[in-house]
Design a protein around this motif. Structure first.
Motif, PDB file in Angstrom:
ATOM      1  N   ALA A   1     -34.147  19.291 -61.001  1.00 38.94           N
ATOM      2  CA  ALA A   1     -32.771  19.762 -60.796  1.00 38.94           C
ATOM      3  C   ALA A   1     -31.790  18.935 -61.630  1.00 38.94           C
ATOM      4  CB  ALA A   1     -32.396  19.680 -59.317  1.00 38.94           C
ATOM      5  N   TYR A   2     -32.017  17.628 -61.644  1.00 42.73           N
ATOM      6  CA  TYR A   2     -31.107  16.745 -62.370  1.00 42.73           C
ATOM      7  C   TYR A   2     -31.225  16.965 -63.878  1.00 42.73           C
ATOM      8  CZ  TYR A   2     -28.502  12.549 -63.607  1.00 42.73           C
ATOM      9  OH  TYR A   2     -27.581  11.677 -64.117  1.00 42.73           O
TER      10      TYR A   2
ATOM     11  N   ILE B   1     -34.297  10.375 -49.654  1.00 44.03           N
ATOM     12  CA  ILE B   1     -34.669  10.018 -51.018  1.00 44.03           C
ATOM     13  C   ILE B   1     -33.804  10.800 -51.982  1.00 44.03           C
ATOM     14  CG2 ILE B   1     -36.522  10.094 -52.724  1.00 44.03           C
ATOM     15  CD1 ILE B   1     -38.481   9.917 -50.352  1.00 44.03           C
ATOM     16  N   VAL B   2     -33.218  10.092 -52.934  1.00 41.92           N
ATOM     17  CA  VAL B   2     -32.368  10.778 -53.907  1.00 41.92           C
ATOM     18  C   VAL B   2     -33.225  11.282 -55.052  1.00 41.92           C
ATOM     19  CG1 VAL B   2     -30.516  10.539 -55.548  1.00 41.92           C
ATOM     20  CG2 VAL B   2     -30.374   9.430 -53.330  1.00 41.92           C
TER      21      VAL B   2
ATOM     22  N   ASN C   1     -24.545  20.087 -68.541  1.00 43.40           N
ATOM     23  CA  ASN C   1     -23.398  19.226 -68.820  1.00 43.40           C
ATOM     24  C   ASN C   1     -23.272  18.872 -70.283  1.00 43.40           C
ATOM     25  OD1 ASN C   1     -21.516  18.283 -66.743  1.00 43.40           O
ATOM     26  ND2 ASN C   1     -23.413  17.964 -65.609  1.00 43.40           N
TER      27      ASN C   1
ATOM     28  N   ALA D   1     -33.965  24.890 -54.777  1.00 41.81           N
ATOM     29  CA  ALA D   1     -33.717  23.457 -54.634  1.00 41.81           C
ATOM     30  C   ALA D   1     -33.798  22.744 -55.978  1.00 41.81           C
ATOM     31  CB  ALA D   1     -34.706  22.842 -53.646  1.00 41.81           C
ATOM     32  N   GLY D   2     -34.222  23.465 -57.024  1.00 40.93           N
ATOM     33  CA  GLY D   2     -34.146  22.867 -58.355  1.00 40.93           C
ATOM     34  C   GLY D   2     -35.443  22.777 -59.120  1.00 40.93           C
TER      35      GLY D   2
ATOM     36  N   ALA E   1     -36.186  17.143 -57.247  1.00 45.55           N
ATOM     37  CA  ALA E   1     -34.889  16.523 -57.557  1.00 45.55           C
ATOM     38  C   ALA E   1     -34.815  16.130 -59.032  1.00 45.55           C
ATOM     39  CB  ALA E   1     -34.660  15.296 -56.670  1.00 45.55           C
ATOM     40  N   ASP E   2     -35.923  15.661 -59.581  1.00 50.88           N
ATOM     41  CA  ASP E   2     -35.929  15.303 -61.013  1.00 50.88           C
ATOM     42  C   ASP E   2     -35.669  16.529 -61.875  1.00 50.88           C
ATOM     43  OD1 ASP E   2     -36.458  12.699 -60.393  1.00 50.88           O
ATOM     44  OD2 ASP E   2     -38.583  12.748 -60.953  1.00 50.88           O
TER      45      ASP E   2
ATOM     46  N   PHE F   1     -32.002  19.705 -65.382  1.00 51.90           N
ATOM     47  CA  PHE F   1     -31.308  20.964 -65.700  1.00 51.90           C
ATOM     48  C   PHE F   1     -29.799  20.740 -65.734  1.00 51.90           C
ATOM     49  CE2 PHE F   1     -29.278  24.985 -64.546  1.00 51.90           C
ATOM     50  CZ  PHE F   1     -29.892  25.855 -65.426  1.00 51.90           C
ATOM     51  N   GLU F   2     -29.284  20.038 -64.737  1.00 54.57           N
ATOM     52  CA  GLU F   2     -27.844  19.793 -64.646  1.00 54.57           C
ATOM     53  C   GLU F   2     -27.337  19.008 -65.847  1.00 54.57           C
ATOM     54  OE1 GLU F   2     -27.153  21.431 -61.785  1.00 54.57           O
ATOM     55  OE2 GLU F   2     -25.146  21.386 -62.665  1.00 54.57           O
ATOM     56  N   ARG F   3     -28.123  18.028 -66.286  1.00 51.92           N
ATOM     57  CA  ARG F   3     -27.714  17.234 -67.453  1.00 51.92           C
ATOM     58  C   ARG F   3     -27.669  18.083 -68.698  1.00 51.92           C
ATOM     59  NH1 ARG F   3     -30.196  11.318 -67.553  1.00 51.92           N
ATOM     60  NH2 ARG F   3     -30.748  12.111 -69.585  1.00 51.92           N
TER      61      ARG F   3
ATOM     62  N   VAL G   1     -40.340  16.396 -52.968  1.00 51.99           N
ATOM     63  CA  VAL G   1     -38.883  16.277 -53.090  1.00 51.99           C
ATOM     64  C   VAL G   1     -38.495  15.526 -54.365  1.00 51.99           C
ATOM     65  CG1 VAL G   1     -38.268  16.525 -50.652  1.00 51.99           C
ATOM     66  CG2 VAL G   1     -38.793  14.286 -51.531  1.00 51.99           C
ATOM     67  N   GLY G   2     -39.306  14.567 -54.744  1.00 48.70           N
ATOM     68  CA  GLY G   2     -39.007  13.802 -55.964  1.00 48.70           C
ATOM     69  C   GLY G   2     -39.121  14.660 -57.214  1.00 48.70           C
TER      70      GLY G   2
END
Lengths: 548, 153
Positions: free
Chosen positions: A439-440, A547-548, A447, A230-231, A436-437, A442-444, A432-433
């Motif tokens: 995961a984001y 929650i995002v 990118n 999940a990240g 998600a942080d 890593f994705e950045r 979850v927070g």
């Protein structure tokens, strides 16, 4: 370390005695070129000694290799049964069942929720009849089975017991694992049905039931795998997973179990990702943390309660859809990390899984990959082969330090209880927070090309995605609906209704174990959906705040 | 919702605010069906937010009717679905039909685990774009933006 020479040699003597007392595989313990090898190198504590940083067995893989446990499941029970038999023929040592989404969420194939998802991501199991087909022709007294299911785990376990007993195998002979790790569902995988507290009652009922009646069964596989997928970071995977482990211990003790009766049956499930050294540190730290907390915080007295046993799966999320063949190399390195990290069993992912469930060919290559790691690399010759290297020891300490910071936070949230801290962290969005942080972040980095993923943001030439993928027969849903209809026709509906009423009563009474009533219900061919609805009338259902 | 951002519809609060842009495109993001893999959808939510769009994040276990209702209420410009359950060939076209039947001319973009050979079938069924694994942030934003532009003809 401040440890004097006498202590060291006493540890070594104890280790050698334990090593000599153990069994050994009949292979030459030497390098490919004939250089003889010791079972372990370096300093105390040795493998098999507290805190087990270097492994839980004195001889590690010299006694027995890890179990090569390949996860499979798709289509109807008959389809998966054929794949199981193929795995056993190819030298796989255990079965591992993947269920489809409706089954994992407690819905029957004929529910409106199930449209389009029946048999797609795993096998569809509605009633005992499907479980009978799934294990047809396989001697359940002689195989170890893992079932990856959580929300409706009590139903799947009941069905497995019922199938075995119909085939003349008593429940106390059954060996295997049911994932049944509901806490990480709220944190990461999101396959929950009821709210956390009643779900934990089901888990503790299952722990009580298996402790009393299924001594060879692992009632919970505490899973970091999904948290990582999940990240999360490696350290978060480690920390959240062990915290969940502590939470189950606290819950089971509160339910009246003695810690040393059940703790040795708890097992763990970790991810093996691509950063080799970080993974190695994580595996080693997991054993050390578990041992220390179980002995010192929870006062377990049996050594087996201190030992962190785990299954590992290579990181599905690391597989790329681009140039899929190169995933074979990723999987090999991740499998090597798991072996060097002392795993008890291993699933290796197939190279084509970024697009679909694996084809039979791809699954065979994945199994062969771990066979190469086991038999050709030498990793199984020497326990904890990287132990003592300054970088590895530092990484192990660092993983432990980060995990301890999370435990401190959870203890704080829970007023001194990890269990309450985990409930609170689920409720307030902490887990979850954090995931998600990460995961984001890593994705950045991917990118921004600060992190290179071969084939995705660099070295992209040579992509040839036209591979044949596993296609689920589109008639699976139709076949399964027909089958479910027939079972419903055939069964005694009065017996079904009576068994569900009894189950509802058991659910209303917190001191009654749910397992006997669940087994009675599945034996009447009550469907999974019927049983789940019956329980959710008492327990309610859970919806996550988005929650995002 | 005066400041836009990714809105948590269950709790009704604004959690994140995007950069201000002349026309803020509004995108409904959802997991359709039972599949719980929400890592990708959450990352996409932040990517679209960072590009200046307004994200209405429905999250898990949505149905075609809950998504249609959100599009109507929020006057959304696009729907983004994430699918990892191999149900896309059934559920993707079903989503397009549901929007059509509600008279909503809103493009549907699907991301997740979609085999390349299924992409054509989804596009033929009226899905505006399919984003595969490993799509970059720029590709995500551009595919949503051009799907909206194309739908406005």
């Amino acid at each position: 370390m401040g440890e004097d020479a006498t202590d060291r040699s006493a540890s070594e003597d104890r280790w050698r005695a334990a090593y000599n007392a153990g069994t050994r595989r009949d292979v030459p313990y030497e390098t490919m070129s004939g250089v003889p090898l010791e079972p372990v190198y370096g300093d105390a504590p040795f493998p098999g000694q507290f805190p087990y940083t270097r492994g839980i067995h004195p001889g590690m893989y010299r006694g027995r290799l890890w179990t090569m446990r390949m996860f499979a499941g798709f289509g109807t029970a008959e389809d998966t049964n054929a794949r199981f038999k193929e795995i056993l023929r190819n030298g796989g040592g255990g079965l591992s069942t993947a269920f489809d989404m409706p089954t994992l969420m407690g819905h029957d194939s004929d529910s409106e929720w199930s449209e389009g998802e029946v048999g797609r991501a795993g096998v569809a199991i509605d009633t005992l009849a499907d479980m009978e087909d799934l294990f047809a022709g396989i001697d359940l007294g002689n195989v170890s089975t893992s079932m990856t299911i959580n929300g409706p785990a009590n139903i799947a376990l009941a069905q497995y017991v019922a199938v075995a007993e119909k085939g003349g195998v008593d429940r106390d002979r059954l060996s295997g694992t049911i994932q049944n790790d509901i806490l990480k569902e709220y944190q990461a995988q999101k396959e929950y049905i009821y709210p956390p507290r009643p779900s934990m009652r089901i888990v503790t009922d299952m722990m009580r039931f298996t402790t009393a009646e299924m001594p060879r069964w692992h009632p919970v596989s505490i899973s970091g795998y999904h948290i990582r997928e999940a990240g999360s970071t490696a350290a978060q995977e480690l920390a959240f997973t062990l915290a969940n482990g502590f939470a189950y211990v606290e819950a089971a003790v509160a339910a009246g179990l003695n810690i040393d009766e059940f703790a040795r049956r708890l097992s763990f499930f970790f991810n093996s990702h691509s950063d080799f050294f970080e993974e190695l540190g994580k595996f080693r730290a997991a054993r050390r943390i578990w041992a220390r907390w179980m002995r010192d915080h929870y006062q377990a007295r049996d050594e087996r309660s201190w030992q962190c046993r785990f299954h590992t799966q290579t990181a599905g999320v690391s597989l790329t859809a681009q140039q899929p063949e190169i995933n074979i190399a990723r999987v090999a390195l991740q499998a090597f990390a798991a072996a060097a990290g002392g795993t008890q069993s291993l699933h290796t992912d197939s190279y084509d899984e970024a697009h679909a469930l694996p084809t039979e060919d791809a699954a065979r290559i994945a199994l062969r990959t771990q066979q190469i790691v086991a038999h050709e690399t030498g990793v199984a010759m020497v326990a904890d082969p990287f132990g003592g290297a300054p970088f590895i020891e530092w990484m192990t300490d660092e993983m432990e330090r980060q995990a301890e910071a999370v435990f401190a936070h959870l203890l704080d949230l829970g007023g001194g209880s990890i269990l309450e801290g985990v409930y609170e962290g689920i409720e307030n969005g902490y887990f979850v927070g954090e995931i998600a942080d990460a995961a984001y972040r890593f994705e950045r980095e991917v990118n921004a090309q600060r992190r290179i993923i071969v084939g995705v943001n660099a070295f992209t030439e040579g992509d040839n995605p036209e591979k044949s993928l596993l296609r689920i027969d589109p008639t699976v849903e139709e076949i399964q609906l027909k089958r479910l209809g027939e079972v419903k026709q055939r069964r005694n509906s009065d017996a079904v209704a009576a068994s569900l009423a009894a189950l509802g009563m058991a659910a209303e009474s917190p001191d009654t174990n749910l397992m006997p009533a669940t087994i009675d219900a599945v034996k009447t061919y009550a469907t999974e959906g019927e049983i789940t609805r019956c329980l959710s009338e008492v327990f309610g259902t859970y919806t996550e705040a988005a929650i995002v | 919702m005066p400041f836009g951002g990714v809105r948590d519809i269950y709790r009704g609060g604004n959690r994140l605010s995007p950069a201000q842009t002349p026309e803020r495109l509004r995108v409904v993001l959802a997991k359709l069906g039972l599949d719980g893999h929400d890592r990708g959808l959450k990352v996409v939510a932040r990517i679209l937010r960072d590009s200046g769009m307004e994200v209405i994040f429905l999250g898990l276990r949505q149905t075609t009717s809950s998504i249609v209702a959100a599009v109507e209420q929020e006057d959304a410009d696009a729907v983004g679905l994430s699918m990892h359950n191999a149900g896309h060939l059934t559920l993707g076209p079903k989503m397009v039909r549901a929007l059509d039947e509600a008279g909503l001319d809103v493009p549907v973009v699907i991301g997740g685990i979609i085999p390349p050979e299924d992409e054509r079938q989804l596009l033929d069924a009226g899905v505006a774009a399919v984003l595969g694994p490993g799509a970059s942030a720029t590709e995500v934003v551009e595919s949503v933006r051009s799907a909206i532009v194309a739908s406005r003809g």
